[in-house]
Write a protein that holds these residues in place. Structure first.
Motif, PDB file in Angstrom:
ATOM      1  N   GLY A   1      16.442   3.381   4.915  1.00 58.85           N
ATOM      2  CA  GLY A   1      15.822   3.194   3.608  1.00 58.85           C
ATOM      3  C   GLY A   1      14.572   2.343   3.726  1.00 58.85           C
ATOM      4  N   ILE A   2      13.797   2.300   2.657  1.00 54.82           N
ATOM      5  CA  ILE A   2      12.571   1.515   2.642  1.00 54.82           C
ATOM      6  C   ILE A   2      12.538   0.630   1.401  1.00 54.82           C
ATOM      7  N   THR A   3      11.707  -0.397   1.445  1.00 55.72           N
ATOM      8  CA  THR A   3      11.443  -1.243   0.290  1.00 55.72           C
ATOM      9  C   THR A   3      10.085  -1.879   0.490  1.00 55.72           C
TER      10      THR A   3
ATOM     11  N   PRO B   1       0.820  -1.222   0.000  1.00 53.52           N
ATOM     12  CA  PRO B   1       0.000   0.000   0.000  1.00 53.52           C
ATOM     13  C   PRO B   1       0.848   1.264   0.000  1.00 53.52           C
ATOM     14  N   SER B   2       1.958   1.230   0.734  1.00 61.73           N
ATOM     15  CA  SER B   2       2.865   2.376   0.740  1.00 61.73           C
ATOM     16  C   SER B   2       3.545   2.538  -0.614  1.00 61.73           C
ATOM     17  N   ALA B   3       3.947   1.405  -1.228  1.00 63.54           N
ATOM     18  CA  ALA B   3       4.562   1.463  -2.566  1.00 63.54           C
ATOM     19  C   ALA B   3       3.583   2.049  -3.582  1.00 63.54           C
ATOM     20  N   ALA B   4       2.310   1.648  -3.492  1.00 63.52           N
ATOM     21  CA  ALA B   4       1.292   2.178  -4.401  1.00 63.52           C
ATOM     22  C   ALA B   4       1.088   3.670  -4.177  1.00 63.52           C
TER      23      ALA B   4
ATOM     24  N   ALA C   1      10.111   8.088  -2.596  1.00 63.34           N
ATOM     25  CA  ALA C   1       9.168   8.279  -1.494  1.00 63.34           C
ATOM     26  C   ALA C   1       9.254   9.701  -0.947  1.00 63.34           C
ATOM     27  N   LYS C   2      10.459  10.215  -0.781  1.00 69.41           N
ATOM     28  CA  LYS C   2      10.622  11.586  -0.283  1.00 69.41           C
ATOM     29  C   LYS C   2      10.046  12.600  -1.266  1.00 69.41           C
ATOM     30  N   ALA C   3      10.230  12.329  -2.567  1.00 69.43           N
ATOM     31  CA  ALA C   3       9.679  13.230  -3.582  1.00 69.43           C
ATOM     32  C   ALA C   3       8.149  13.221  -3.572  1.00 69.43           C
ATOM     33  N   ALA C   4       7.557  12.082  -3.159  1.00 65.22           N
ATOM     34  CA  ALA C   4       6.098  11.970  -3.074  1.00 65.22           C
ATOM     35  C   ALA C   4       5.584  12.333  -1.686  1.00 65.22           C
TER      36      ALA C   4
END
Length: 476
Positions: A405-407, A87-90, A392-395
């Motif tokens: 970091g995230i994945t 959900p976070s990736a989406a 993610a930071k840009a969004a």
């Protein structure tokens, strides 16, 4: 133009897949010549079926997620790249600059390829266009170019249609879903690996005679081999491993029993929901075939749907449940891995479901293929994390405080985005052109060829009357 795209994205986000899909199905049904009343009922039935599928999935994934998190806690695992879940990736994908454009881009690619007779899939799974935006957003983060990101998203839309066409017959026959294809990159990426690994396993003496599909298991074990009982047993084992050290024996036993019954319920209810889905889809599929035949002879048209319609099969669920503790062990022992799995452990069924037709439902082979896929995924996730974190930071996505970091397993573990990003990083626009050439070569090369598993045990590639046609075939 941006205002129109923003409004379109807002409609998709607000309505959600379960409301948007029935509307799209109704419109497509009417356009294809179905009577409005029949098209309306079909769209509503499909929407209801997906609500049912999502409810059962939510029940299963919540239970499995609790188990997985407990096992992770028991191991004391510490890593600096955190799995934030699909959900976070989406949200990151749709929140990126590419996400604003991805819906019209995906639709245009589909229409152009249909008109050029380079695909048979009409992809109505608009919500899952976020997978294309995800790749595009990472390419943009790597290159600094929105144009490169949009091209990458378009190429992923085309590639998903290629996979959908190529796997359609095997999926239709094994899962018993005629007229359907699955343009879902997160699920399709396992197909090439599964073909290669299955070929190798077919040539290992002794091992190649082991056929552990769910039908064989049921015949050998009787009531203990039935899907709901298998779900109960696997759930009890996972629950015992997860909750053994809670301190309160009563709570531990209660949680373990609930896990077992929940997974048993999932094994029974998910296939029932898919049957309801097919009740709604058949009128649309018939209208599509009639529409195409009046204009293009014997050409078939497939309706592209989410891979959620596949994961209710006992082989997909059983192999996925076994892979959960395997994934946790892998995250502990793989040298150089920096990823701690957390939110996305429960989506492993989506990663392995497309392997089932290739291995004839053999759960043992699905577990082996899934393990190799996860090993690759850990290293891909570690490699792609800086770009995903940057996107993610840009969004404006909030990075967890304890993570550098995230994945996510979906789509951060997928090797296809990694290959595309490597091509762009190393060669720029030339790399994108090379990716485009490869995608077109795959589309042209596989268009007229049967997929390898369609010829398994001499089955008729055009016989898609149901799952039993392939599942009951003897192993080679």
């Amino acid at each position: 133009m941006d205002q129109i795209l923003t409004a379109l994205k807002s409609v998709v986000d607000t309505l959600g897949a379960t409301v948007l899909l029935p509307i799209i199905i109704f419109v497509i049904g009417v356009v294809l010549g179905a009577k409005p009343g029949r098209a309306f009922r079909a769209g509503l039935t499909i929407g209801i079926a997906f609500i049912g599928i999502n409810l059962v999935l939510g029940l299963m994934l919540t239970s499995l997620g609790e188990v997985a998190q407990a096992i992770v806690k028991n191991t004391g695992m510490q890593r600096d790249i955190v799995d934030v879940g699909w959900p976070s990736a989406a949200a990151i994908a749709f929140g990126s600059s590419v996400g604003l454009w991805v819906i019209p881009v995906g639709i245009i690619v589909n229409v152009v390829l249909l008109a050029a007779r380079l695909t048979r899939t009409l992809n109505v799974d608009v919500w899952n266009f976020w997978h294309f935006a995800f790749v595009g957003s990472l390419v943009t983060a790597a290159s600094g170019s929105l144009g490169y990101g949009l091209i990458a998203a378009a190429l992923m839309a085309a590639l998903s249609l290629m996979f959908a066409d190529w796997t359609a017959k095997g999926v239709q026959r094994f899962y018993g879903v005629p007229g359907v294809s699955v343009p879902h990159l997160a699920s399709a990426q396992i197909v090439p690996l599964a073909i290669v690994l299955n070929w190798i396993m077919d040539r290992i003496p002794g091992f190649n005679r082991i056929q552990l599909d769910t039908d064989t298991i049921q015949k050998r074990l009787g009531v203990f081999g039935e899907p709901i009982v298998l779900g109960l047993i696997i759930g009890l084992v996972l629950g015992a491993v997860a909750f053994y050290n809670l301190g309160d024996a009563g709570v531990a036993i209660s949680k373990t029993l609930k896990t077992g019954v929940t997974l048993a319920a999932s094994m029974l209810l998910l296939p029932r929901m898919v049957k309801i889905l097919m009740e709604g889809l058949i009128p649309i599929s018939e209208a599509a075939q009639a529409f195409v035949q009046t204009r293009a002879g014997d050409r078939e048209l497939y309706v592209g749907l989410d891979s959620a319609i596949l994961i209710g099969h006992p082989a997909a669920i059983a192999s996925s449940l076994i892979l959960v503790p395997i994934a946790i062990v892998l995250s502990l022992i793989l040298p150089g891995n920096r990823v701690i799995l957390f939110a996305d452990l429960a989506v492993i069924p989506f990663l392995v479901a497309m392997a089932a037709p290739i291995v004839n439902g053999n759960v043992l082979r699905m577990v082996i293929i899934g393990t190799v896929t996860l090993v690759i995924g850990f290293y891909v996730g570690t490699s792609l994390s800086p770009l995903m974190t940057s996107a993610a930071k840009a969004a404006n996505f909030a990075i967890p405080a304890n993570a550098t970091g995230i994945t996510s397993v979906v789509d951060g573990f997928l090797y296809i985005p990694h290959l595309v990003i490597e091509a762009v990083t190393r060669f720029g626009i030339i790399g994108l052109i090379l990716v485009g050439i490869v995608v077109l070569a795959l589309i042209f090369g596989f268009r007229a060829r049967p997929a390898p598993w369609e010829l398994l045990a001499g089955a008729d590639p055009d016989d898609v009357t149901g799952a039993d046609a392939l599942r009951s075939a003897p192993a080679e």
